[in-house]
Enzyme design. Structure first.
Site, PDB file in Angstrom:
ATOM      1  N   HIS A 149      14.622  61.116  56.665  1.00  0.00           N
ATOM      2  CA  HIS A 149      13.526  61.455  57.333  1.00  0.00           C
ATOM      3  C   HIS A 149      12.749  62.699  56.434  1.00  0.00           C
ATOM      4  CE1 HIS A 149      15.901  64.956  59.295  1.00  0.00           C
ATOM      5  NE2 HIS A 149      14.704  65.654  59.218  1.00  0.00           N
TER       6      HIS A 149
ATOM      7  N   ASP B 101      21.197  58.936  58.151  1.00  0.00           N
ATOM      8  CA  ASP B 101      19.700  59.476  57.913  1.00  0.00           C
ATOM      9  C   ASP B 101      20.218  60.170  56.395  1.00  0.00           C
ATOM     10  OD1 ASP B 101      17.368  60.683  57.674  1.00  0.00           O
ATOM     11  OD2 ASP B 101      17.598  61.980  59.749  1.00  0.00           O
TER      12      ASP B 101
ATOM     13  N   SER C 194      17.671  70.289  57.347  1.00  0.00           N
ATOM     14  CA  SER C 194      17.611  68.694  57.175  1.00  0.00           C
ATOM     15  C   SER C 194      18.011  68.388  55.754  1.00  0.00           C
ATOM     16  CB  SER C 194      16.351  68.062  57.496  1.00  0.00           C
ATOM     17  OG  SER C 194      16.392  67.892  58.923  1.00  0.00           O
TER      18      SER C 194
HETATM   19  N1  ARG Z   1      15.107  66.140  65.112  1.00  0.00           N
HETATM   20  C1  ARG Z   1      15.404  66.123  63.794  1.00  0.00           C
HETATM   21  C2  ARG Z   1      14.714  67.372  62.963  1.00  0.00           C
HETATM   22  O1  ARG Z   1      13.818  67.817  63.359  1.00  0.00           O
HETATM   23  C3  ARG Z   1      15.027  64.818  63.037  1.00  0.00           C
HETATM   24  C4  ARG Z   1      13.399  64.419  63.168  1.00  0.00           C
HETATM   25  C5  ARG Z   1      13.170  63.048  62.545  1.00  0.00           C
HETATM   26  N2  ARG Z   1      13.318  62.088  63.414  1.00  0.00           N
HETATM   27  C6  ARG Z   1      12.626  61.574  64.302  1.00  0.00           C
HETATM   28  N3  ARG Z   1      13.126  60.504  64.846  1.00  0.00           N
HETATM   29  N4  ARG Z   1      11.600  62.171  64.646  1.00  0.00           N
HETATM   30  O2  ARG Z   1      14.023  67.948  63.217  1.00  0.00           O
HETATM   31  N1  GLU Z   2      15.551  67.705  61.552  1.00  0.00           N
HETATM   32  C1  GLU Z   2      15.760  69.011  61.420  1.00  0.00           C
HETATM   33  C2  GLU Z   2      14.975  69.314  60.037  1.00  0.00           C
HETATM   34  O1  GLU Z   2      14.130  68.528  59.784  1.00  0.00           O
HETATM   35  C3  GLU Z   2      16.801  69.666  61.226  1.00  0.00           C
HETATM   36  C4  GLU Z   2      17.517  69.719  62.875  1.00  0.00           C
HETATM   37  C5  GLU Z   2      17.426  71.146  63.244  1.00  0.00           C
HETATM   38  O2  GLU Z   2      16.213  71.631  63.610  1.00  0.00           O
HETATM   39  O3  GLU Z   2      18.335  71.569  63.536  1.00  0.00           O
HETATM   40  O4  GLU Z   2      15.281  70.279  59.471  1.00  0.00           O
END
Ligand code: ARG
Ligand code: GLU
Length: 722
Positions: A86, A222, A653
């Site tokens: 991502h 991922d 991330s």
């Molecule tokens: N929750 C994770 C992070 O902030 C992954 C975000 C990307 N994936 C998604 N399905 N939106 O941020």
């Molecule tokens: N998915 C998040 C990112 O893009 C990391 C997850 C979080 O917020 O801990 O950095």
């Protein structure tokens, strides 16, 4: 002098009370004084010097800020870089087309020559970190007003920046820490030739998509692979065929021995933003007012987009990425508010503030200096509340979810360029804008946007607490009756909904173009709303915010002073941090217990043939059936993800999860939903970060993709083998 200062700082922090298990995002250069002992007691076999050193290669030399928004790490002596799928999504998407869809099918370079360059993508190293607090505060006195203070600090910052010794390829940034009580300087080196090496198909790299986002148990691979290229001198260079793979000072060996509960873990990266030292009144405001407002707005927008995406395949593709972005924080905020409730975050703040009040009362001097802090917070947060609420409404509605107004805001900037910098300013910005909008319109549907606008503009007008911000926006009093027509006519009459409409304007002479834009009904409406917002919301909001920030700075100073036995870590601010914990499951609800690892069998349980979130590639099914896991399986099973008590946030991330010896064991990509309140109130019982098991990465690259040449470059180790 610096030594003395650091000494003082260490004294201030080193009376080691053990912080809550896993809590804290620590500065690498302070690990020795603050954390080393605890880390070793948790099982770490390294020294602080192995993690961060300016004298020799250390772990920090393998940690790379990816594009400024994610983390990545070096995993070979030839500049091979690992990060999340991502994080590389935009790059993977930009190399894709209908004929070669790398999102859908994955991409694996056959050799180095086949790796794909990415204009604009950067990889930044931290060369060294210095405490410059004393120089930044030179000449700052207690008596100064906030403005005088800031202007002295700004002058000092410029002077410190001027005086730092840099190589020609180095840059410097200085950032405030501990709410502006300390300043640290970072010398960085940024590489500009970063190429795509490999990425799995979305059905692995984004498996579970939005349904599984922020969720445990998780089964997402991922990850994506890139490579840093350098000039012949190993220094940063613009893209060139003659560039060579970067030779790192350090890269992470990879442990193929796996993880089990209670193993030590360290996560090293660039967390973006946290707010751990808010007073109770601010946390309550977030949970009761601000989060519900933002969630409510996104609820409506997401429902509209989702319904359209389900109707038709082309729309689904167009809106997938936007939808994911909006849904990501929508879901996070819901989890955050809920987590604060279930762990009694407010009650814990109240208790803490009682302790604080008692501690400062013990002595006249602290009572005088800090006695006002909590009452001031109460007063200021009450005062800012309607402005903060209206601001969130505005940002969500006007700045994010209604895309037409975002386009209008760009037009306003274009006109600003014309008015400030004349023809040249206009032309320069127009060309950049025109490029940007070409991509924008590829994924834009005015029909969907009009529905979103219908739902959201009215919501803003009805709900923004500051009425002056929204009065007179409807051109006639009867508009409420004919509201749908009003919105419809906006979308019919404006030139901003199509590429052709804008192209026509951009082809005109600048003066005529500017006049034409100013006549556009959407432009006019946007400017009106924006002006009212600036005058009645933004201005007072910023004035209160400045005062709140000053009280917050004093509060942080007070906490450090009156709780000398506690260790405090600075809020995340996109600078390099170390967090550590252990591999650990958790209990999200009564009678429910989550174990810390998932396996490929779980992917198969979730498998829905043809589904856009839960499809599984045929090859993966075959490997699963044959249990063909190579050297990467564990007792006939293929591990996929695991969780731990490491304190992470957005920006982490792509961060490496590192074992007790400094080997790579996993790749951070998410947190569990119940624990997303760790940004404002970490609780060791349910805050967990989610990582891809590194063995799954190796398995996918080697067995699934057949790209063994990439694995051959890595250094696989067996730290658990006796
Ligand atoms: N929750 C994770 C992070 O902030 C992954 C975000 C990307 N994936 C998604 N399905 N939106 O941020
Ligand atoms: N998915 C998040 C990112 O893009 C990391 C997850 C979080 O917020 O801990 O950095």
């Amino acid at each position: 002098m610096k030594k003395i200062l650091l000494g003082l700082l260490i004294c201030a922090f080193s009376n080691l009370a053990i912080a809550d298990d896993g809590e804290g995002m620590w500065l690498p250069l302070l690990l020795k004084s603050l954390n080393e002992a605890e880390m070793q007691s948790m099982g770490m076999k390294m020294s602080a010097e192995d993690i961060y050193s300016v004298n020799k290669g250390s772990l920090k030399d393998a940690i790379v800020h990816f594009g400024g928004f994610c983390t990545s790490e070096l995993i070979s002596d030839q500049g091979l870089l690992l990060t999340n799928h991502h994080c590389g999504y935009g790059q993977i998407q930009s190399h894709s087309s209908v004929g070669k869809n790398y999102l859908k099918d994955g991409f694996w370079a056959q050799n180095m020559a086949a790796e794909l360059p990415n204009a604009g993508l950067t990889a930044t190293f931290i060369v060294r970190i210095e405490d410059v607090t004393k120089d930044v505060f030179e000449g700052v006195t207690q008596k100064m007003t906030l403005k005088e203070r800031q202007s002295t600090i700004d002058k000092n910052l410029a002077a410190v920046e001027q005086n730092v010794k840099l190589e020609s390829h180095e840059d410097v940034v200085i950032k405030p820490f501990y709410k502006g009580n300390q300043y640290f300087l970072f010398v960085t080196t940024t590489y500009r030739d970063v190429r795509l090496v490999g990425a799995p198909p979305e059905s692995i790299g984004k498996f579970g998509s939005d349904t599984d986002n922020w969720v445990w148990p998780r089964h997402t691979g991922d990850f994506a692979l890139f490579r840093i290229y350098a000039g012949k001198d190993n220094l940063p260079a613009d893209y060139s065929e003659d560039n060579v793979p970067y030779k790192p000072k350090h890269f992470l060996p990879i442990s193929v021995d796996g993880v089990e509960a209670d193993d030590f873990t360290l996560v090293f990266g660039f967390p973006g933003r946290t707010n751990q030292y808010l007073p109770k009144v601010a946390v309550a405001q977030t949970v009761d007012i601000l989060n519900p407002a933002k969630i409510g707005i996104r609820d409506k927008a997401l429902k509209i987009v989702d319904a359209e995406m389900r109707k038709d395949e082309a729309t689904k593709i167009k809106y997938a990425s936007k939808f994911a972005r909006i849904a990501n924080y929508w879901k996070k905020w819901i989890g955050e508010s809920q987590g604060i409730k279930t762990t009694d975050g407010i009650g814990r703040k109240i208790k803490f503030e009682k302790e604080f009040t008692e501690a400062i009362a013990k002595n006249k001097k602290t009572k005088k200096a800090y006695g006002n802090i909590l009452p001031e917070f109460e007063k200021l947060y009450k005062a800012i509340e309607p402005y903060a609420q209206s601001r969130d409404y505005y940002n969500e509605v006007m700045g994010r979810n209604i895309e037409l107004f975002r386009t209008a805001s760009l037009m306003k900037r274009l006109i600003g360029q014309y008015e400030q910098n004349g023809e040249a300013g206009y032309l320069g910005f127009r060309d950049r804008l025109s490029n940007y909008l070409k991509d924008f319109y590829k994924n834009y549907s005015p029909k969907i946007d009009q529905q979103v606008c219908s739902a959201l503009l009215d919501m803003y007008i009805k709900n923004a607490a500051i009425k002056e911000a929204t009065t007179g926006i409807y051109p006639t009093p009867t508009i409420r009756i004919s509201y749908p027509d009003f919105i419809k006519s906006l979308y019919t009459k404006t030139a901003f909904t199509t590429q052709e409409g804008l192209d026509k304007i951009f082809q005109m002479e600048s003066e005529a173009a500017v006049a034409k834009i100013k006549e556009d009904p959407v432009y006019k409406l946007y400017v009106q709303i924006n002006d009212q917002y600036n005058e009645h919301v933004s201005k007072p909001y910023n004035e209160y915010k400045e005062q709140i920030d000053a009280v917050q700075r004093n509060y942080m100073k007070a906490l450090i002073e009156v709780f000398p036995e506690k260790r405090f870590y600075p809020d995340a601010n996109s600078t390099m941090r170390v967090t550590y914990g252990q591999v650990k499951g958790y209990q999200p609800r009564d009678a429910v217990t989550y174990t810390p690892s998932t396996y490929l069998s779980g992917v198969m349980e979730k498998y829905k043939p043809g589904d856009y979130e839960f499809d599984v590639p045929q090859k993966l099914i075959e490997l699963y059936k044959a249990k063909d896991y190579g050297d990467y399986g564990e007792n006939g099973k293929m591990p996929v993800c695991f969780i731990g008590s490491n304190h992470t946030t957005g920006g982490n991330s792509g961060s490496p999860a590192i074992d007790a010896h400094g080997n790579l064991i996993g790749l951070n990509f998410d947190r569990v939903w119940e624990g997303t309140m760790s940004d404002i109130n970490y609780d060791p019982s349910i805050c967990r970060n989610i990582m891809v098991d590194i063995r799954y990465v190796l398995f996918i690259v080697d067995k699934f993709a057949g790209a063994k040449w990439i694995v051959d470059e890595m250094k696989l180790v067996h730290p658990k083998r006796k």
